[in-house]
Motif scaffolding. Structure first.
Motif, PDB file in Angstrom:
ATOM      1  N   ASP A 179       0.806  -1.219   0.000  1.00  0.00           N
ATOM      2  CA  ASP A 179       0.000   0.000   0.000  1.00  0.00           C
ATOM      3  C   ASP A 179       0.840   1.270   0.000  1.00  0.00           C
ATOM      4  OD1 ASP A 179      -2.352  -1.382  -0.077  1.00  0.00           O
ATOM      5  OD2 ASP A 179      -2.825  -1.162   2.045  1.00  0.00           O
ATOM      6  N   GLU A 180       2.133   1.157   0.311  1.00  0.00           N
ATOM      7  CA  GLU A 180       2.970   2.344   0.445  1.00  0.00           C
ATOM      8  C   GLU A 180       4.098   2.420  -0.577  1.00  0.00           C
ATOM      9  OE1 GLU A 180       4.518   2.478   4.382  1.00  0.00           O
ATOM     10  OE2 GLU A 180       2.552   2.321   5.341  1.00  0.00           O
ATOM     11  N   ARG A 181       4.647   1.257  -0.953  1.00  0.00           N
ATOM     12  CA  ARG A 181       5.860   1.254  -1.753  1.00  0.00           C
ATOM     13  C   ARG A 181       5.749   0.284  -2.924  1.00  0.00           C
ATOM     14  NH1 ARG A 181      10.324   1.101   3.234  1.00  0.00           N
ATOM     15  NH2 ARG A 181       9.812   3.172   4.070  1.00  0.00           N
ATOM     16  N   ILE A 182       6.574   0.548  -3.933  1.00  0.00           N
ATOM     17  CA  ILE A 182       6.658  -0.339  -5.081  1.00  0.00           C
ATOM     18  C   ILE A 182       8.121  -0.579  -5.412  1.00  0.00           C
ATOM     19  CG2 ILE A 182       6.391   1.637  -6.667  1.00  0.00           C
ATOM     20  CD1 ILE A 182       5.060  -0.332  -8.643  1.00  0.00           C
ATOM     21  N   LEU A 183       8.474  -1.820  -5.647  1.00  0.00           N
ATOM     22  CA  LEU A 183       9.830  -2.222  -6.000  1.00  0.00           C
ATOM     23  C   LEU A 183       9.888  -2.579  -7.476  1.00  0.00           C
ATOM     24  CD1 LEU A 183       9.962  -2.402  -2.901  1.00  0.00           C
ATOM     25  CD2 LEU A 183      11.278  -4.512  -3.138  1.00  0.00           C
ATOM     26  N   THR A 184      10.878  -2.015  -8.179  1.00  0.00           N
ATOM     27  CA  THR A 184      11.066  -2.298  -9.600  1.00  0.00           C
ATOM     28  C   THR A 184      12.555  -2.484  -9.879  1.00  0.00           C
ATOM     29  OG1 THR A 184      11.189   0.075 -10.109  1.00  0.00           O
ATOM     30  CG2 THR A 184       9.030  -0.980 -10.299  1.00  0.00           C
ATOM     31  N   GLU A 185      12.860  -3.019 -11.050  1.00  0.00           N
ATOM     32  CA  GLU A 185      14.254  -3.104 -11.479  1.00  0.00           C
ATOM     33  C   GLU A 185      14.792  -1.694 -11.714  1.00  0.00           C
ATOM     34  OE1 GLU A 185      14.045  -5.329 -15.034  1.00  0.00           O
ATOM     35  OE2 GLU A 185      13.450  -7.201 -14.070  1.00  0.00           O
ATOM     36  N   ASN A 186      16.017  -1.464 -11.322  1.00  0.00           N
ATOM     37  CA  ASN A 186      16.628  -0.145 -11.501  1.00  0.00           C
ATOM     38  C   ASN A 186      17.338  -0.089 -12.853  1.00  0.00           C
ATOM     39  OD1 ASN A 186      17.813   2.336 -11.322  1.00  0.00           O
ATOM     40  ND2 ASN A 186      19.072   1.877  -9.526  1.00  0.00           N
ATOM     41  N   ASN A 196      24.451   4.302 -14.073  1.00  0.00           N
ATOM     42  CA  ASN A 196      25.014   4.560 -12.741  1.00  0.00           C
ATOM     43  C   ASN A 196      25.201   3.241 -12.004  1.00  0.00           C
ATOM     44  OD1 ASN A 196      25.786   5.442 -10.226  1.00  0.00           O
ATOM     45  ND2 ASN A 196      24.196   7.002 -10.060  1.00  0.00           N
ATOM     46  N   PRO A 197      26.365   2.605 -12.156  1.00  0.00           N
ATOM     47  CA  PRO A 197      26.592   1.291 -11.541  1.00  0.00           C
ATOM     48  C   PRO A 197      26.681   1.333 -10.026  1.00  0.00           C
ATOM     49  CG  PRO A 197      28.612   2.112 -12.537  1.00  0.00           C
ATOM     50  CD  PRO A 197      27.530   3.057 -12.938  1.00  0.00           C
ATOM     51  N   GLU A 198      26.763   2.538  -9.436  1.00  0.00           N
ATOM     52  CA  GLU A 198      26.871   2.646  -7.986  1.00  0.00           C
ATOM     53  C   GLU A 198      25.512   2.493  -7.307  1.00  0.00           C
ATOM     54  OE1 GLU A 198      29.824   2.687  -6.579  1.00  0.00           O
ATOM     55  OE2 GLU A 198      30.574   2.594  -8.628  1.00  0.00           O
ATOM     56  N   GLU A 199      24.426   2.629  -8.073  1.00  0.00           N
ATOM     57  CA  GLU A 199      23.101   2.454  -7.494  1.00  0.00           C
ATOM     58  C   GLU A 199      22.771   0.970  -7.359  1.00  0.00           C
ATOM     59  OE1 GLU A 199      20.155   4.555  -9.679  1.00  0.00           O
ATOM     60  OE2 GLU A 199      21.071   6.522  -9.412  1.00  0.00           O
ATOM     61  N   GLY A 200      21.847   0.666  -6.458  1.00  0.00           N
ATOM     62  CA  GLY A 200      21.403  -0.710  -6.287  1.00  0.00           C
ATOM     63  C   GLY A 200      20.571  -1.170  -7.467  1.00  0.00           C
ATOM     64  N   LEU A 201      20.433  -2.484  -7.591  1.00  0.00           N
ATOM     65  CA  LEU A 201      19.709  -3.060  -8.720  1.00  0.00           C
ATOM     66  C   LEU A 201      18.196  -2.981  -8.557  1.00  0.00           C
ATOM     67  CD1 LEU A 201      21.912  -6.245  -9.158  1.00  0.00           C
ATOM     68  CD2 LEU A 201      21.803  -4.313 -10.737  1.00  0.00           C
ATOM     69  N   VAL A 202      17.731  -2.668  -7.345  1.00  0.00           N
ATOM     70  CA  VAL A 202      16.298  -2.589  -7.056  1.00  0.00           C
ATOM     71  C   VAL A 202      15.965  -1.176  -6.598  1.00  0.00           C
ATOM     72  CG1 VAL A 202      14.383  -3.535  -5.711  1.00  0.00           C
ATOM     73  CG2 VAL A 202      16.303  -5.010  -6.368  1.00  0.00           C
ATOM     74  N   THR A 203      14.986  -0.567  -7.250  1.00  0.00           N
ATOM     75  CA  THR A 203      14.530   0.768  -6.885  1.00  0.00           C
ATOM     76  C   THR A 203      13.288   0.660  -6.010  1.00  0.00           C
ATOM     77  OG1 THR A 203      15.373   1.761  -8.921  1.00  0.00           O
ATOM     78  CG2 THR A 203      13.676   2.975  -7.741  1.00  0.00           C
ATOM     79  N   ILE A 204      13.281   1.386  -4.913  1.00  0.00           N
ATOM     80  CA  ILE A 204      12.128   1.455  -4.025  1.00  0.00           C
ATOM     81  C   ILE A 204      11.517   2.844  -4.174  1.00  0.00           C
ATOM     82  CG2 ILE A 204      11.313   1.211  -1.653  1.00  0.00           C
ATOM     83  CD1 ILE A 204      14.094  -0.226  -1.167  1.00  0.00           C
ATOM     84  N   SER A 206       7.772   5.465  -4.025  1.00  0.00           N
ATOM     85  CA  SER A 206       6.442   5.660  -3.472  1.00  0.00           C
ATOM     86  C   SER A 206       5.425   4.973  -4.371  1.00  0.00           C
ATOM     87  CB  SER A 206       6.140   7.158  -3.373  1.00  0.00           C
ATOM     88  OG  SER A 206       4.768   7.375  -3.151  1.00  0.00           O
ATOM     89  N   ILE A 207       4.406   4.376  -3.793  1.00  0.00           N
ATOM     90  CA  ILE A 207       3.423   3.629  -4.568  1.00  0.00           C
ATOM     91  C   ILE A 207       2.660   4.524  -5.540  1.00  0.00           C
ATOM     92  CG2 ILE A 207       1.593   3.893  -2.847  1.00  0.00           C
ATOM     93  CD1 ILE A 207       2.261   0.822  -5.095  1.00  0.00           C
ATOM     94  N   SER A 208       2.651   5.821  -5.313  1.00  0.00           N
ATOM     95  CA  SER A 208       1.882   6.725  -6.165  1.00  0.00           C
ATOM     96  C   SER A 208       2.700   7.375  -7.266  1.00  0.00           C
ATOM     97  CB  SER A 208       1.230   7.828  -5.313  1.00  0.00           C
ATOM     98  OG  SER A 208       2.226   8.567  -4.619  1.00  0.00           O
ATOM     99  N   ASN A 209       4.042   7.188  -7.229  1.00  0.00           N
ATOM    100  CA  ASN A 209       4.881   7.886  -8.200  1.00  0.00           C
ATOM    101  C   ASN A 209       6.200   7.137  -8.375  1.00  0.00           C
ATOM    102  OD1 ASN A 209       6.327   9.654  -9.792  1.00  0.00           O
ATOM    103  ND2 ASN A 209       6.051  11.439  -8.472  1.00  0.00           N
ATOM    104  N   LEU A 210       6.413   6.567  -9.546  1.00  0.00           N
ATOM    105  CA  LEU A 210       7.648   5.819  -9.801  1.00  0.00           C
ATOM    106  C   LEU A 210       8.888   6.705  -9.771  1.00  0.00           C
ATOM    107  CD1 LEU A 210       6.507   3.453 -12.709  1.00  0.00           C
ATOM    108  CD2 LEU A 210       6.923   2.838 -10.324  1.00  0.00           C
ATOM    109  N   SER A 211       8.705   8.002  -9.973  1.00  0.00           N
ATOM    110  CA  SER A 211       9.844   8.932  -9.960  1.00  0.00           C
ATOM    111  C   SER A 211      10.248   9.326  -8.545  1.00  0.00           C
ATOM    112  CB  SER A 211       9.508  10.200 -10.766  1.00  0.00           C
ATOM    113  OG  SER A 211       9.233   9.863 -12.116  1.00  0.00           O
ATOM    114  N   ASP A 212       9.430   8.997  -7.575  1.00  0.00           N
ATOM    115  CA  ASP A 212       9.726   9.332  -6.180  1.00  0.00           C
ATOM    116  C   ASP A 212      10.545   8.199  -5.566  1.00  0.00           C
ATOM    117  OD1 ASP A 212       9.785  10.323  -3.628  1.00  0.00           O
ATOM    118  OD2 ASP A 212       7.679   9.878  -3.178  1.00  0.00           O
ATOM    119  N   THR A 213      11.851   8.213  -5.848  1.00  0.00           N
ATOM    120  CA  THR A 213      12.750   7.154  -5.388  1.00  0.00           C
ATOM    121  C   THR A 213      13.091   7.349  -3.921  1.00  0.00           C
ATOM    122  OG1 THR A 213      13.703   6.886  -7.596  1.00  0.00           O
ATOM    123  CG2 THR A 213      14.969   6.040  -5.739  1.00  0.00           C
ATOM    124  N   LEU A 214      12.782   6.346  -3.110  1.00  0.00           N
ATOM    125  CA  LEU A 214      13.088   6.396  -1.686  1.00  0.00           C
ATOM    126  C   LEU A 214      14.491   5.867  -1.404  1.00  0.00           C
ATOM    127  CD1 LEU A 214       9.671   5.005  -0.374  1.00  0.00           C
ATOM    128  CD2 LEU A 214      10.332   7.401  -0.711  1.00  0.00           C
TER     129      LEU A 214
END
Length: 374
Positions: A179-186, A196-204, A206-214
């Protein structure tokens, strides 16, 4: 009194960390050619779990367990589906995407098939091809890579604004949400030449906005420009409490993260079944031309439940891992599902019901209900 040299302090600290992380294991974690992977394992407690320790239990499904079968006899004019690409439980019912019909169908409590409820296209609520169905308490989500979006539908299958600018690097198109978060491939860190290889492979997000990276989790373990890049393909699951499990597809190790994105534990799975698989060797090498590199995937799917239980699908077996009071996990069940004298079913996914002991399982041909002991 002389102070300890910095090198000695560092060595002592590493030894102490290793002792604390091992949960008093007598064995050290496997050492790989990936320094990033080695450091990740040592950054939190780890444990080995031998899946050979208990026998596999056969669960014989009966006709009343089967919710839907694509092999059923169809009457003239009756709605039917031919291939279960994905399914989820939403608003007390099962929703299925049938790829031949390219539509989403609903299966009510009586087993009746209703639909298709969607259609092909690029307009609001339409899709070109649905790779996955997901749901939370509010919406049904249809992942449509070809339209670069995730469609959202209310309980009445009314279209609301989709999550835009969705892309996927791998064919697996992994997505997990609550209800709060969505996980996608980065997409920034995946691939042979990542942005950007320094970022993790999984992006977390906000459930309402894919651009809102937590945050991002699960670092790359194969350097850019090197094979086997398949090891940089993630699998992941988030539960309703924002705890997460993630893995590298060819590696049967699960990494657990808390709601604050901290790595809390690594589960190193051992199983004789893996010995017969053609798993890709983790040896760095520069590729020749456009030649790919792959192999078997040991863990097909896993799901982290709200109570911390982990259900892992390995071919035609369902593995159950339960948390203990100490934070460790223990092997509590291995199951195979048999129906109508056929060979044990391969499983695609498992979802919970309102009953703690009851679950829905399914593959490309069947959807079924089953119960497990406490």
């Amino acid at each position: 009194m002389k102070s300890n040299p910095p090198k000695l302090i560092l060595v002592s600290t590493l030894i102490l960390i290793s002792m604390n992380c091992s949960d008093s294991n007598e064995r050290d974690p496997p050492e790989t050619v990936s320094l990033v992977l080695n450091e990740l394992v040592l950054s939190a407690p780890f444990q080995f779990i031998n899946l050979n320790e208990i026998e596999t239990q056969d669960i014989d499904l009966r006709e009343e367990n089967i919710i839907y079968s694509v092999n059923r006899e169809v009457q003239d004019g009756e709605t039917f589906i031919g291939f279960i690409r994905s399914f989820t439980r939403f608003n007390g019912h099962l929703y299925v995407y049938d790829s031949p019909a390219n539509g989403i169908f609903k299966i009510d409590s009586d087993g009746n098939l209703i639909g298709p409820l969607t259609r092909e296209g690029k307009g609001p609520g339409e899709h070109l091809s649905v790779q996955n169905l997901k749901s939370n308490s509010k919406y049904l989500y249809a992942i449509d890579v070809n339209n670069a979006r995730i469609n959202r539908y209310t309980r009445g299958m009314v279209t609301v604004d989709p999550l835009m600018e969705f892309t996927a690097y791998s064919a697996m198109v992994s997505v997990s949400l609550n209800d709060e978060r969505i996980l996608t491939e980065n997409r920034n860190s995946m691939g042979f030449a990542p942005v950007n290889p320094e970022e993790g492979l999984v992006t977390i997000s906000s459930i309402s906005n894919l651009s809102d990276t937590l945050s991002t989790i699960l670092p790359r373990i194969i350097p850019p420009g090197y094979q086997p890049n398949v090891y940089n393909t993630p699998k992941f699951s988030i539960n309703g409490r924002n705890n997460m499990a993630a893995s590298y597809s060819p590696l049967p190790w699960l990494f657990l993260f808390d709601e604050h994105f901290h790595h809390t534990r690594t589960l190193i799975l051992e199983y004789s079944v893996f010995d017969d698989m053609d798993l890709p060797a983790m040896e760095f090498f520069r590729p020749m031309g456009n030649e790919g590199f792959g192999g078997s995937i040991p863990v097909n799917h896993f799901r982290l439940l709200d109570d911390g239980e982990l259900f892992i699908i390995i071919r035609n077996e369902l593995i159950r891992l339960s948390p203990s009071g100490t934070g460790k996990y223990k092997l509590t069940g291995k199951y195979k599902f048999n129906y109508s004298g056929e060979e044990s079913m391969w499983m695609m996914d498992i979802v919970s019901t309102d009953n703690k002991h009851e679950f829905y399982g399914g593959n490309w041909e069947y959807l079924f209900r089953f119960t497990l002991p406490d």
